[in-house]
Write a protein that holds these residues in place. Sequence first.
Motif, mmCIF file in Angstrom:
data_model
loop_
_atom_site.group_PDB
_atom_site.id
_atom_site.type_symbol
_atom_site.label_atom_id
_atom_site.label_comp_id
_atom_site.label_asym_id
_atom_site.label_seq_id
_atom_site.Cartn_x
_atom_site.Cartn_y
_atom_site.Cartn_z
ATOM 1 N N ARG A 55 0.658 3.340 1.675
ATOM 2 C CA ARG A 55 -0.190 2.485 1.975
ATOM 3 C C ARG A 55 -0.269 0.867 2.954
ATOM 4 O O ARG A 55 -0.732 0.653 3.735
ATOM 5 C CB ARG A 55 -0.833 1.316 1.152
ATOM 6 C CG ARG A 55 -2.945 0.801 1.185
ATOM 7 C CD ARG A 55 -3.465 1.081 -0.270
ATOM 8 N NE ARG A 55 -3.417 2.005 -1.260
ATOM 9 C CZ ARG A 55 -4.390 2.662 -1.189
ATOM 10 N NH1 ARG A 55 -5.356 2.809 -0.198
ATOM 11 N NH2 ARG A 55 -4.383 3.531 -1.802
ATOM 12 N N ARG A 56 0.494 0.113 2.808
ATOM 13 C CA ARG A 56 1.183 -1.451 3.678
ATOM 14 C C ARG A 56 1.712 -0.251 5.161
ATOM 15 O O ARG A 56 1.909 -0.905 5.878
ATOM 16 C CB ARG A 56 2.083 -1.576 2.891
ATOM 17 C CG ARG A 56 1.997 -3.006 2.037
ATOM 18 C CD ARG A 56 3.473 -4.049 1.327
ATOM 19 N NE ARG A 56 4.079 -3.185 0.546
ATOM 20 C CZ ARG A 56 4.231 -2.929 -0.596
ATOM 21 N NH1 ARG A 56 3.244 -3.743 -1.334
ATOM 22 N NH2 ARG A 56 5.675 -2.601 -0.935
ATOM 23 N N ALA A 98 2.187 8.635 6.041
ATOM 24 C CA ALA A 98 1.919 7.241 5.437
ATOM 25 C C ALA A 98 0.948 7.607 4.630
ATOM 26 O O ALA A 98 0.582 6.878 3.032
ATOM 27 C CB ALA A 98 1.806 6.056 6.499
ATOM 28 N N THR A 99 0.060 7.407 5.455
ATOM 29 C CA THR A 99 -1.288 8.154 4.716
ATOM 30 C C THR A 99 -1.419 10.052 4.200
ATOM 31 O O THR A 99 -2.259 9.683 3.142
ATOM 32 C CB THR A 99 -2.444 8.931 5.679
ATOM 33 O OG1 THR A 99 -2.068 9.769 6.918
ATOM 34 C CG2 THR A 99 -2.420 7.783 6.344
ATOM 35 N N TRP A 100 -0.709 10.756 4.279
ATOM 36 C CA TRP A 100 -0.608 11.817 2.677
ATOM 37 C C TRP A 100 -0.392 11.265 1.975
ATOM 38 O O TRP A 100 -0.288 12.220 0.394
ATOM 39 C CB TRP A 100 0.191 12.683 3.542
ATOM 40 C CG TRP A 100 1.056 13.903 3.103
ATOM 41 C CD1 TRP A 100 2.156 13.627 2.140
ATOM 42 C CD2 TRP A 100 0.571 14.897 2.357
ATOM 43 N NE1 TRP A 100 1.890 15.986 1.679
ATOM 44 C CE2 TRP A 100 0.935 15.566 1.637
ATOM 45 C CE3 TRP A 100 -0.842 15.247 2.886
ATOM 46 C CZ2 TRP A 100 -0.139 16.881 1.442
ATOM 47 C CZ3 TRP A 100 -1.561 16.148 2.773
ATOM 48 C CH2 TRP A 100 -0.708 17.751 1.410
ATOM 49 N N LYS A 149 -8.715 0.466 -0.918
ATOM 50 C CA LYS A 149 -7.563 1.921 -1.930
ATOM 51 C C LYS A 149 -7.971 2.478 -2.018
ATOM 52 O O LYS A 149 -8.610 3.413 -3.284
ATOM 53 C CB LYS A 149 -7.303 0.836 -3.010
ATOM 54 C CG LYS A 149 -6.192 0.012 -2.439
ATOM 55 C CD LYS A 149 -5.845 -1.032 -4.103
ATOM 56 C CE LYS A 149 -5.171 -2.525 -4.235
ATOM 57 N NZ LYS A 149 -4.007 -2.162 -3.098
ATOM 58 N N ARG A 150 -9.227 3.029 -1.192
ATOM 59 C CA ARG A 150 -9.152 4.669 -1.643
ATOM 60 C C ARG A 150 -8.125 5.739 -0.917
ATOM 61 O O ARG A 150 -7.268 6.021 -0.049
ATOM 62 C CB ARG A 150 -10.501 5.274 -0.307
ATOM 63 C CG ARG A 150 -11.480 4.263 -0.464
ATOM 64 C CD ARG A 150 -13.027 4.604 0.222
ATOM 65 N NE ARG A 150 -14.449 4.510 -0.166
ATOM 66 C CZ ARG A 150 -14.676 3.477 0.275
ATOM 67 N NH1 ARG A 150 -14.047 2.935 1.180
ATOM 68 N NH2 ARG A 150 -15.388 2.222 0.068
ATOM 69 N N ASP A 151 -7.931 6.795 -1.470
ATOM 70 C CA ASP A 151 -6.776 7.662 -1.037
ATOM 71 C C ASP A 151 -7.080 8.772 -0.199
ATOM 72 O O ASP A 151 -5.489 8.974 0.862
ATOM 73 C CB ASP A 151 -6.456 8.416 -2.240
ATOM 74 C CG ASP A 151 -6.187 7.578 -3.786
ATOM 75 O OD1 ASP A 151 -5.645 6.401 -3.053
ATOM 76 O OD2 ASP A 151 -6.189 8.015 -4.955
ATOM 77 N N VAL A 152 -8.567 9.350 0.286
ATOM 78 C CA VAL A 152 -8.356 10.913 0.642
ATOM 79 C C VAL A 152 -9.190 10.275 2.405
ATOM 80 O O VAL A 152 -8.402 10.239 2.912
ATOM 81 C CB VAL A 152 -10.091 11.359 0.482
ATOM 82 C CG1 VAL A 152 -9.612 13.048 1.463
ATOM 83 C CG2 VAL A 152 -8.693 12.284 -0.994
ATOM 84 N N GLN A 153 -9.413 9.417 2.139
ATOM 85 C CA GLN A 153 -10.412 8.732 3.682
ATOM 86 C C GLN A 153 -9.515 8.242 4.516
ATOM 87 O O GLN A 153 -10.097 8.520 6.001
ATOM 88 C CB GLN A 153 -11.052 7.285 3.210
ATOM 89 C CG GLN A 153 -11.605 7.139 4.661
ATOM 90 C CD GLN A 153 -12.939 5.490 4.316
ATOM 91 O OE1 GLN A 153 -13.724 5.931 2.971
ATOM 92 N NE2 GLN A 153 -12.945 4.560 5.291
ATOM 93 N N PRO A 154 -8.065 7.187 4.270
ATOM 94 C CA PRO A 154 -7.307 7.130 5.951
ATOM 95 C C PRO A 154 -6.744 8.355 6.463
ATOM 96 O O PRO A 154 -6.263 8.616 7.551
ATOM 97 C CB PRO A 154 -6.365 5.968 4.646
ATOM 98 C CG PRO A 154 -7.148 6.067 3.252
ATOM 99 C CD PRO A 154 -8.148 6.649 2.857
ATOM 100 N N PHE A 155 -6.295 9.162 5.600
ATOM 101 C CA PHE A 155 -5.675 11.157 5.782
ATOM 102 C C PHE A 155 -6.398 11.516 6.742
ATOM 103 O O PHE A 155 -6.113 11.792 7.658
ATOM 104 C CB PHE A 155 -5.784 11.686 4.662
ATOM 105 C CG PHE A 155 -3.921 12.508 5.258
ATOM 106 C CD1 PHE A 155 -3.284 12.497 5.569
ATOM 107 C CD2 PHE A 155 -4.898 14.247 5.021
ATOM 108 C CE1 PHE A 155 -2.796 13.801 6.581
ATOM 109 C CE2 PHE A 155 -4.444 15.109 5.270
ATOM 110 C CZ PHE A 155 -3.358 15.560 5.746
#
Length: 334
Positions: free
Chosen positions: A191-192, A175-177, A253-259
């Motif tokens: 994201r959800r 999901a984070t990818w 809504k950051r893109d890289v940080q969650p992964f």
Amino acid sequence: MAIDLPLIWAGIIAFAVLAYVILDGFDLGVGILFPFFPEKHDRDVMMNSVAPVWDGNETWLVLGGGGLMAVFPLAYATILPALYAPIIAMLLGLIFRGVAFEYRWRTKRGEFLWNWAFAGGSLLAGFSQGVALGALVQGIPVANRAYAGAWWDWLTPFSLATGLALVIGYGLLGATWLVMKTSGDLNEKARRIAFRACFATIAAMGVVSLWTPFLEPLYLERWFSFPTAVFSIIVPALVLGCFALLLSGIRNKRDVQPFLAALGLFVLGYAGIGISFYPFIVPPSVTIWDAASPDSSLAFLLVGALILVPIILIYTGYAYWVFRGKVDPEEGYH
């Protein structure tokens, strides 16, 4: 000072396995999440997000398994008979999902079959890896340098729990990818899912972590006796830190940080296993030095590893660099 070649090789094998888990973990996670994205367009984008790198990720599995056989033959000869069923299931899952990558684009009438092959193969591979890990953690009986257990010893409540936990964790990585690699409605849905999966992953890690010390007195002593008891504070604190970064990255809504935060959770979980195991490679009785090949063989193989591993790292890094950024929904890698 003599060089401890078995310890060096244990580090190389451990690194190869970790690289496989965190790299192949997210593309297995993408397959595990396939049923949650019923739209063909979304599924096309999901597969295209991992198509350039998925087969290269599995290089680390070959290196880890082949290295174990060459460098720690006793461990290989003990672990394989104990885990034949989950390992064969894992390989079948990887085969089906690998074929699905190629065949799904070649047919319209049978596309739904390859969708299920991709999703089912990913789920089977991830679950089997978790079951194998759980069976290894709970201990493998060894007598006279051979496996001394029964055919079904790998199948226990703990191994099933670790299988489920790894599937959940891979789902989080997937999901984070997708959050990092996609845009639009697909990004929002990923994201959800990541938001829910991060809570499920932490809960699963907590259950397995609290269960593990009571499987074997060695683990209980390792985690609750000084000085290694310090890790009982440091590791959970770092896990909570990654969890906080994961949540903030999703909410902001950051893109890289969650992964990256999700990868951090996996690295810490893997470190926890290493802390529990050391110095055993087949717990609770076979140490790294017991299982190792002669030093002359280890030295010869180390020369090859010092050449091969940097090459793998270079071409892996180059592949990710070339295919960096968001996936273009109007283009494909097929």
